[in-house]
Design an enzyme around this catalytic site. Structure first.
Site, PDB file in Angstrom:
ATOM      1  N   SER A  92       0.873  -1.186   0.000  1.00  0.00           N
ATOM      2  CA  SER A  92       0.000   0.000   0.000  1.00  0.00           C
ATOM      3  C   SER A  92       0.902   1.224   0.000  1.00  0.00           C
ATOM      4  O   SER A  92       2.100   1.108   0.301  1.00  0.00           O
ATOM      5  CB  SER A  92      -0.844  -0.027   1.285  1.00  0.00           C
ATOM      6  OG  SER A  92      -1.507   1.201   1.505  1.00  0.00           O
ATOM      7  N   TYR A 137      -1.700  -1.013  10.593  1.00  0.00           N
ATOM      8  CA  TYR A 137      -1.783  -1.150   9.127  1.00  0.00           C
ATOM      9  C   TYR A 137      -0.488  -0.683   8.462  1.00  0.00           C
ATOM     10  O   TYR A 137       0.086  -1.374   7.621  1.00  0.00           O
ATOM     11  CB  TYR A 137      -2.981  -0.335   8.612  1.00  0.00           C
ATOM     12  CG  TYR A 137      -3.299  -0.588   7.151  1.00  0.00           C
ATOM     13  CD1 TYR A 137      -3.781  -1.826   6.727  1.00  0.00           C
ATOM     14  CD2 TYR A 137      -3.110   0.401   6.190  1.00  0.00           C
ATOM     15  CE1 TYR A 137      -4.070  -2.067   5.386  1.00  0.00           C
ATOM     16  CE2 TYR A 137      -3.397   0.171   4.851  1.00  0.00           C
ATOM     17  CZ  TYR A 137      -3.881  -1.064   4.453  1.00  0.00           C
ATOM     18  OH  TYR A 137      -4.162  -1.304   3.130  1.00  0.00           O
TER      19      TYR A 137
HETATM   20  N1  LIG Z   1      -8.884  -0.262  -0.540  1.00  0.00           N
HETATM   21  C1  LIG Z   1      -7.801   0.487  -0.528  1.00  0.00           C
HETATM   22  O1  LIG Z   1      -7.883   1.725  -0.601  1.00  0.00           O
HETATM   23  C2  LIG Z   1      -6.442  -0.150  -0.433  1.00  0.00           C
HETATM   24  C3  LIG Z   1      -5.301   0.658  -0.613  1.00  0.00           C
HETATM   25  C4  LIG Z   1      -4.051   0.075  -0.504  1.00  0.00           C
HETATM   26  C5  LIG Z   1      -3.922  -1.281  -0.258  1.00  0.00           C
HETATM   27  N2  LIG Z   1      -5.044  -2.030  -0.086  1.00  0.00           N
HETATM   28  C6  LIG Z   1      -4.848  -3.449   0.172  1.00  0.00           C
HETATM   29  O2  LIG Z   1      -5.450  -4.185  -0.873  1.00  0.00           O
HETATM   30  C7  LIG Z   1      -5.865  -5.461  -0.401  1.00  0.00           C
HETATM   31  C8  LIG Z   1      -7.316  -5.667  -0.767  1.00  0.00           C
HETATM   32  O3  LIG Z   1      -8.070  -4.622  -0.180  1.00  0.00           O
HETATM   33  P1  LIG Z   1      -9.586  -4.317  -0.560  1.00  0.00           P
HETATM   34  O4  LIG Z   1      -9.740  -2.852  -0.684  1.00  0.00           O
HETATM   35  O5  LIG Z   1     -10.023  -5.180  -1.681  1.00  0.00           O
HETATM   36  O6  LIG Z   1     -10.257  -4.733   0.829  1.00  0.00           O
HETATM   37  P2  LIG Z   1     -11.481  -5.707   1.123  1.00  0.00           P
HETATM   38  O7  LIG Z   1     -11.736  -5.624   2.573  1.00  0.00           O
HETATM   39  O8  LIG Z   1     -12.586  -5.401   0.170  1.00  0.00           O
HETATM   40  O9  LIG Z   1     -10.862  -7.124   0.723  1.00  0.00           O
HETATM   41  C9  LIG Z   1      -9.996  -7.824   1.569  1.00  0.00           C
HETATM   42  C10 LIG Z   1     -10.410  -9.281   1.544  1.00  0.00           C
HETATM   43  O10 LIG Z   1      -9.512 -10.028   2.366  1.00  0.00           O
HETATM   44  C11 LIG Z   1     -10.270 -11.001   3.041  1.00  0.00           C
HETATM   45  N3  LIG Z   1      -9.626 -11.427   4.278  1.00  0.00           N
HETATM   46  C12 LIG Z   1      -9.405 -10.690   5.384  1.00  0.00           C
HETATM   47  N4  LIG Z   1      -8.874 -11.467   6.362  1.00  0.00           N
HETATM   48  C13 LIG Z   1      -8.743 -12.717   5.836  1.00  0.00           C
HETATM   49  C14 LIG Z   1      -8.269 -13.946   6.351  1.00  0.00           C
HETATM   50  N5  LIG Z   1      -7.808 -14.054   7.606  1.00  0.00           N
HETATM   51  N6  LIG Z   1      -8.293 -15.026   5.542  1.00  0.00           N
HETATM   52  C15 LIG Z   1      -8.758 -14.926   4.272  1.00  0.00           C
HETATM   53  N7  LIG Z   1      -9.233 -13.785   3.729  1.00  0.00           N
HETATM   54  C16 LIG Z   1      -9.226 -12.693   4.509  1.00  0.00           C
HETATM   55  C17 LIG Z   1     -11.597 -10.313   3.352  1.00  0.00           C
HETATM   56  O11 LIG Z   1     -12.616 -11.256   3.618  1.00  0.00           O
HETATM   57  C18 LIG Z   1     -11.813  -9.488   2.108  1.00  0.00           C
HETATM   58  O12 LIG Z   1     -12.626 -10.138   1.154  1.00  0.00           O
HETATM   59  C19 LIG Z   1      -5.589  -5.473   1.099  1.00  0.00           C
HETATM   60  O13 LIG Z   1      -4.354  -6.113   1.359  1.00  0.00           O
HETATM   61  C20 LIG Z   1      -5.491  -4.003   1.427  1.00  0.00           C
HETATM   62  O14 LIG Z   1      -4.737  -3.756   2.581  1.00  0.00           O
HETATM   63  C21 LIG Z   1      -6.288  -1.514  -0.188  1.00  0.00           C
END
Ligand SMILES: NC(=O)c1ccc[n+]([C@@H]2O[C@H](COP(=O)([O-])OP(=O)(O)OC[C@H]3O[C@@H](n4cnc5c(N)ncnc54)[C@H](O)[C@@H]3O)[C@@H](O)[C@H]2O)c1
Length: 256
Positions: free
Chosen positions: A144, A157
């Site tokens: 991220s 985070y």
């Molecule tokens: N959304 C943003 O703005 C953003 C920005 C930078 C990085 N990210 C990163 O991108 C990735 C995806 O984020 P997103 O926005 O799609 O979030 P999201 O919450 O929509 O998706 C994350 C998924 O991970 C799954 N998950 C969480 N814990 C788990 C576990 N113990 N076992 C299996 N699955 C698990 C959740 O059920 C969820 O479906 C993450 O690593 C997040 O940190 C997101």
């Protein structure tokens, strides 16, 4: 269909039911990939299935990425279904609660590290064994912009996403002689449930939403598919000389 073809490639995605995971599964399936999509036990896959389609080439599995037996299980299930893993999008993550250090509950730090760091490392442990045996493969971990700088109230985070960078670099050095590339993507704020949750934790959700957008030179949030496009590139042979790198997709946020 535009972009690099994924015909004949098998892609394993964790956190697949989330915003970025779903967009990536959809994009890669559209480009011809077989996709093994993994998310937490009890996941309701209906929105994912509607969005992604291609049911002949897209399978789902359930696993808690923090549990070694579950991780071993999803890798075995992906192999049993498609016979190989060419690309691994090691993407499951959680944001954790917002709290400045004096108020931080250490258990919250542990829970975020368990998913964002232990989960990523366990995925690498079992997928790399398969890729090494095949003599090829590409991994994309999800870090991220939170892996590149600090943010008040976000110690769990921020520190977990910095760790993903270190894990990526080490895995890339180990994988290089074995034909496996490992990179990470560093998205900025993406219009998603996760950003809504962080904005709510940091104060007034609408105000924080606007403040975040105005901190981005492009003055907007990114979309999940804009992250998926970068993942598609890094997983493909077009990125054949990209290894151990981190790649921002943040509207210029980290250029300032
Ligand atoms: N959304 C943003 O703005 C953003 C920005 C930078 C990085 N990210 C990163 O991108 C990735 C995806 O984020 P997103 O926005 O799609 O979030 P999201 O919450 O929509 O998706 C994350 C998924 O991970 C799954 N998950 C969480 N814990 C788990 C576990 N113990 N076992 C299996 N699955 C698990 C959740 O059920 C969820 O479906 C993450 O690593 C997040 O940190 C997101």
């Amino acid at each position: 269909m535009s972009g690099t073809s994924y015909e004949g490639k098998t892609v394993l995605i964790t956190g697949a039911n989330g915003a970025i995971g779903t967009a990536t599964a959809k994009l890669l399936a559209e480009r011809g990939a077989e996709v093994f999509a993994v998310d937490i036990p009890g996941t309701d896959w209906s929105a994912f299935r509607n969005a992604v389609g291609h049911e002949d080439r897209v399978a789902t599995g359930e696993a808690d990425v923090t549990l070694e037996k579950d991780v071993k299980g999803y890798v075995e299930a992906a192999k049993a279904r498609f016979g190989k893993i060419d690309v691994f999008f090691n993407n499951a993550g959680v944001e954790g609660p917002v709290a400045e250090l004096p108020d931080l509950k250490i258990d919250d730090l542990r829970k975020v590290f368990d998913v964002n760091v232990v989960g990523v490392v366990l995925g690498l442990k079992y997928v790399l064994k398969e890729m090494y045996a095949a003599g090829k493969g590409a991994v994309v971990n999800t870090s991220s912009v939170a892996g590149l700088g600090g943010s008040p109230g976000m110690t769990p985070y921020i520190s977990s996403k910095h760790a993903v960078l270190g894990v990526t670099r080490t895995a890339a050095l180990e994988g290089a002689p074995k034909g496996v590339r490992v990179n990470c993507v560093n998205p900025g704020p993406i219009d998603s449930r996760m950003m809504d949750s962080i904005n709510t934790g940091q104060g007034d959700k609408e105000k924080m939403h606007d403040a975040t957008a105005s901190a981005v030179p492009m003055a907007r949030y990114g979309t999940p598919v804009e992250v998926a496009g970068l993942v598609a590139f890094l997983g493909s042979d077009d990125a054949g000389y990209c290894n151990g790198g981190f790649y921002t997709v943040d509207g210029g946020m980290t250029a300032t």
